[in-house]
Structure formats: structure tokens, C-alpha cells
Design a protein around this motif. Structure first.
Motif, PDB file in Angstrom:
ATOM      1  N   ALA A 165     -36.141   6.654 -25.720  1.00 49.25           N
ATOM      2  CA  ALA A 165     -35.345   6.552 -24.498  1.00 49.25           C
ATOM      3  C   ALA A 165     -35.143   5.095 -24.082  1.00 49.25           C
ATOM      4  CB  ALA A 165     -36.025   7.327 -23.373  1.00 49.25           C
ATOM      5  N   GLY A 166     -36.200   4.288 -24.223  1.00 45.95           N
ATOM      6  CA  GLY A 166     -36.090   2.874 -23.873  1.00 45.95           C
ATOM      7  C   GLY A 166     -35.119   2.136 -24.780  1.00 45.95           C
ATOM      8  N   ARG A 167     -35.120   2.491 -26.058  1.00 43.71           N
ATOM      9  CA  ARG A 167     -34.239   1.827 -27.009  1.00 43.71           C
ATOM     10  C   ARG A 167     -32.777   2.160 -26.740  1.00 43.71           C
ATOM     11  NH1 ARG A 167     -35.509   3.339 -32.991  1.00 43.71           N
ATOM     12  NH2 ARG A 167     -37.488   2.366 -32.413  1.00 43.71           N
ATOM     13  N   HIS A 168     -32.522   3.386 -26.247  1.00 40.84           N
ATOM     14  CA  HIS A 168     -31.142   3.840 -26.066  1.00 40.84           C
ATOM     15  C   HIS A 168     -30.734   3.942 -24.597  1.00 40.84           C
ATOM     16  CE1 HIS A 168     -30.540   4.820 -30.338  1.00 40.84           C
ATOM     17  NE2 HIS A 168     -31.813   5.218 -30.328  1.00 40.84           N
ATOM     18  N   GLY A 169     -31.624   3.552 -23.689  1.00 36.99           N
ATOM     19  CA  GLY A 169     -31.305   3.691 -22.270  1.00 36.99           C
ATOM     20  C   GLY A 169     -31.047   5.137 -21.888  1.00 36.99           C
ATOM     21  N   ALA A 170     -31.886   6.034 -22.391  1.00 38.57           N
ATOM     22  CA  ALA A 170     -31.639   7.473 -22.244  1.00 38.57           C
ATOM     23  C   ALA A 170     -32.799   8.195 -21.572  1.00 38.57           C
ATOM     24  CB  ALA A 170     -31.372   8.079 -23.618  1.00 38.57           C
ATOM     25  N   HIS A 171     -33.455   7.542 -20.618  1.00 36.44           N
ATOM     26  CA  HIS A 171     -34.597   8.180 -19.953  1.00 36.44           C
ATOM     27  C   HIS A 171     -34.206   9.478 -19.245  1.00 36.44           C
ATOM     28  CE1 HIS A 171     -36.184   4.098 -20.537  1.00 36.44           C
ATOM     29  NE2 HIS A 171     -37.379   4.671 -20.521  1.00 36.44           N
ATOM     30  N   ASP A 172     -32.983   9.534 -18.728  1.00 36.26           N
ATOM     31  CA  ASP A 172     -32.570  10.726 -17.987  1.00 36.26           C
ATOM     32  C   ASP A 172     -32.293  11.922 -18.896  1.00 36.26           C
ATOM     33  OD1 ASP A 172     -30.342   9.600 -19.136  1.00 36.26           O
ATOM     34  OD2 ASP A 172     -29.021   9.968 -17.410  1.00 36.26           O
ATOM     35  N   ARG A 173     -32.317  11.723 -20.219  1.00 35.74           N
ATOM     36  CA  ARG A 173     -32.105  12.837 -21.152  1.00 35.74           C
ATOM     37  C   ARG A 173     -33.359  13.692 -21.326  1.00 35.74           C
ATOM     38  NH1 ARG A 173     -30.721  11.989 -26.856  1.00 35.74           N
ATOM     39  NH2 ARG A 173     -30.454  14.245 -26.788  1.00 35.74           N
TER      40      ARG A 173
ATOM     41  N   GLY B 215     -41.111   6.333 -17.278  1.00 33.89           N
ATOM     42  CA  GLY B 215     -39.720   6.471 -16.854  1.00 33.89           C
ATOM     43  C   GLY B 215     -39.103   7.823 -17.113  1.00 33.89           C
TER      44      GLY B 215
END
Length: 341
Positions: free
Chosen positions: A42-50, A79
Motif C-alpha cells: 500500500a505504501g509503495r502504491h499509495g493504496a492504503h484505502d484499498r 495506515g
């Protein structure tokens, strides 16, 4: 970093089609490793909300509430959104592991529906797969059971993905050890009253003889290939069930012509469809029934797995037992009444 031990891209990139992904995290080392891998991805792709983390207190141990609180706090620090769930109400005196599993998936399914989460990822790993194969072998499972756990499965209406089935649990434990997380220790994982634990304790001895977890997992892969081939051949013989009685049939000549393994699968499928999904753990009774149907010119009546089976020498008929058939007809009449209204 997680990526140095296990590639989080390999774990989560194949799930790109799902807008929101659930993580089943109990607080043990395996599921905490899954949490770390998800956070890294998630941190690598900015996808924490997934990602949404689901942690269940089964109400069986006083420490469980604290473990769930720890998981939700750890997820928050990473996160990720987390949900703490609890199994309330009376617990069965026997079959507690199976009941807890069903309750866990039920609670998570309800929470996922509310959150709009489409798929649940679990931390089942290489040793879990090996244990499953050994248990099913001991129970007399055929090829269908010896394929072990699948990467993708449907459980209680949930889409469940197990991307760590090929990962050694030691690697998962090392990943957690390299972090600042402290895994919980569930005494149930060491209680030899449970069959799975007994097989887990046997694995090192089997590995010393050359039958290690990776070899058992490779065996499961080969059984999966064989199972898919059998399923395809058996599907060609499927006939529709009677819409009122729910009974089914197959030509005896066809059953005789088929290779024995395919014939057994055809009979098993018919029993499963007519009997309402009562799949047996032990395949031996289905094998014996198939042999009788192929060898005996006629079979007056016998019963197996909620079904009555008979043969006039030309057609083999499988019907529900009386109580089940009455319930089926009642549902059909009720559905028809609703449709007419």
C-alpha cells in the motif's frame, strides 16, 4: 523491509481487479506478516484505502480481546483501516474449531458487505497446505480432497484468496521478527486435542523421511491438475435434475463405458446435486456404490448421503430420501405461489 524476504508485489498485484481487499489478521505471526506485506504494498502504491483489516475475538480466551485490540492498533499505525469483531453467544461443546471458523467467516462476511470489501485474503501458508493434505489423506479423501486448499475459493459467499500457500512459515516469522510487532501465541495452536495440531507436530518427522511440506504441496498441485481433468470429463455426462422432485439419472451403459475414476466422479456429482451438497469425507462408499452400479444388472434400492439409488439395468436413478424430497416439493410449490401472485 518485507520486500527483502517476500515480494509483496507477487502477493497483491494479482488482486488489482478488486477495488477493496480485506485482510484476515488474528495476531499470530503468519497473519501479522500478511499485514506487513499489505502495508508495504500500500505504501509503495499509495493504496492504503484499498485495504481493510478484520480481526475476530471468538470469545474463547480472555486474552483474545487484547490481541484483537493490538491488531487494530498495529493496522492503524501502518495506515490501514481495521475492524474488531466478536463472536458472542453460546459455544458448542464439540466441534469448536469448525464452529469458530464458520462464525469467523460469517462475521467477516457481514463486515465486508458493509464496507464494500470484495475479497478476503488469508495467511494460509505452505505448512497449512501440507497439514490439510495429510488430514484429508487420513480421512480417505479422493483426488478432489487431496488437491488441498485452493488459491481462490468461495466460503460462505465470500471470495477467499490464499496467496501465501507457497510461502514457508519460517519466512513469515522472520519477517515479523524483523519488525516491531509482537505476535500473539494462541495455545490452541499447540493443543494436541486438535487433529491439525497433531499433524503439525508430525511434519518434522515426515520431513526427515523426505516428505516435507514443499513436496506435499507439489503433490497437491498435481492432484489439482488431475481433479480438473476428471471434473471436465464428468461434466460431459451431467443431466438436468427433475425440477419438482429433484431426482436425477444416468444411463448405466454410459457409466460402464467410462473409466472407473470418471464414473466415480459422475456418481459423486449426482449424489451431491440430488442430496443437497452433503459431500462425504470418505470416498470409499461412493466407490463401492459405483462398482455395484456398473457390475450388477439391476439394483432395487440403496441409500447413501441423503439419496435413494436404484437401477433397472438401463437407467440409474438417484432420488432424495422422503423427508428431503417433501421439503423440496414444498419449496417449489411455495415459489410457484409467489410467482403467480
Amino acid at each position: 523491509m518485507p520486500g527483502e524476504l517476500i515480494d509483496s508485489e507477487a502477493i497483491f498485484a494479482p488482486l488489482a481487479e478488486f477495488r477493496r481487499v480485506g485482510l484476515a489478521v488474528s495476531g499470530g505471526p503468519d497473519s501479522l506478516a500478511l499485514l506487513l506485506l499489505a502495508a508495504e504494498f500500500a505504501g509503495r502504491h499509495g493504496a492504503h484505502d484499498r485495504f481493510v483489516v478484520y480481526s475476530v475475538d471468538h470469545g474463547l480466551r480472555p486474552e483474545a480481546a487484547g490481541e484483537v485490540a493490538y491488531v487494530t492498533a498495529a493496522a492503524g499505525k501502518l495506515g490501514l483501516t481495521a475492524r474488531a469483531l466478536r463472536w458472542d453467544g453460546p459455544k458448542p461443546a464439540t466441534g469448536i474449531q469448525q464452529a469458530a471458523r464458520a462464525a469467523r467467516y460469517g462475521l467477516i462476511a457481514d463486515a465486508m458487505a458493509a464496507d464494500g470489501t470484495e475479497v478476503l485474503v488469508t495467511a494460509h501458508h505452505l505448512a497449512d497446505q501440507a497439514e490439510t493434505v495429510l488430514m484429508r489423506l487420513a480421512h480417505g479423501s479422493g483426488i478432489e480432497g487431496l488437491r488441498g486448499m485452493d488459491y481462490l475459493a468461495e466460503i460462505g459467499g465470500l471470495i477467499v484468496v490464499r496467496p501465501l500457500l507457497g510461502v514457508d512459515p519460517a519466512d513469515l516469522a522472520n519477517l515479523v521478527a524483523a519488525s516491531d510487532l509482537a505476535p500473539a501465541r494462541d495455545p490452541g495452536n499447540f493443543d494436541t486435542d486438535y487433529e491439525r495440531v497433531r499433524w503439525r507436530q508430525m511434519l518434522p518427522q515426515l520431513a526427515a523421511l523426505g516428505l516435507d511440506a514443499r513436496r506435499l504441496s507439489r503433490f497437491a498441485d498435481r492432484m489439482r491438475d488431475a481433479d480438473q481433468a476428471l471434473a471436465g470429463m464428468a461434466a460431459a455426462v451431467v443431466t438436468p435434475l427433475d425440477p419438482v422432485t429433484g431426482s436425477g439419472s444416468v444411463a448405466r451403459a454410459m457409466l460402464i463405458k467410462l473409466p472407473r475414476a470418471v464414473a466415480i466422479r459422475v456418481v459423486a456429482n449426482l449424489l451431491d446435486r440430488v442430496g443437497g451438497g452433503q459431500k462425504p469425507h470418505d470416498l470409499a462408499p461412493v466407490e463401492a456404490l459405483t462398482d455395484r452400479l456398473r457390475m450388477e444388472p439391476a439394483l432395487k434400492r440403496t441409500s447413501l448421503h441423503g439419496c435413494l439409488i436404484s437401477s433397472d439395468g438401463v437407467t440409474i436413478t438417484v432420488a432424495r430420501e422422503a423427508g428431503r424430497q417433501a421439503a423440496r416439493q414444498s419449496r417449489v410449490r411455495s415459489d410457484s405461489s409467489v410467482t403467480r401472485n
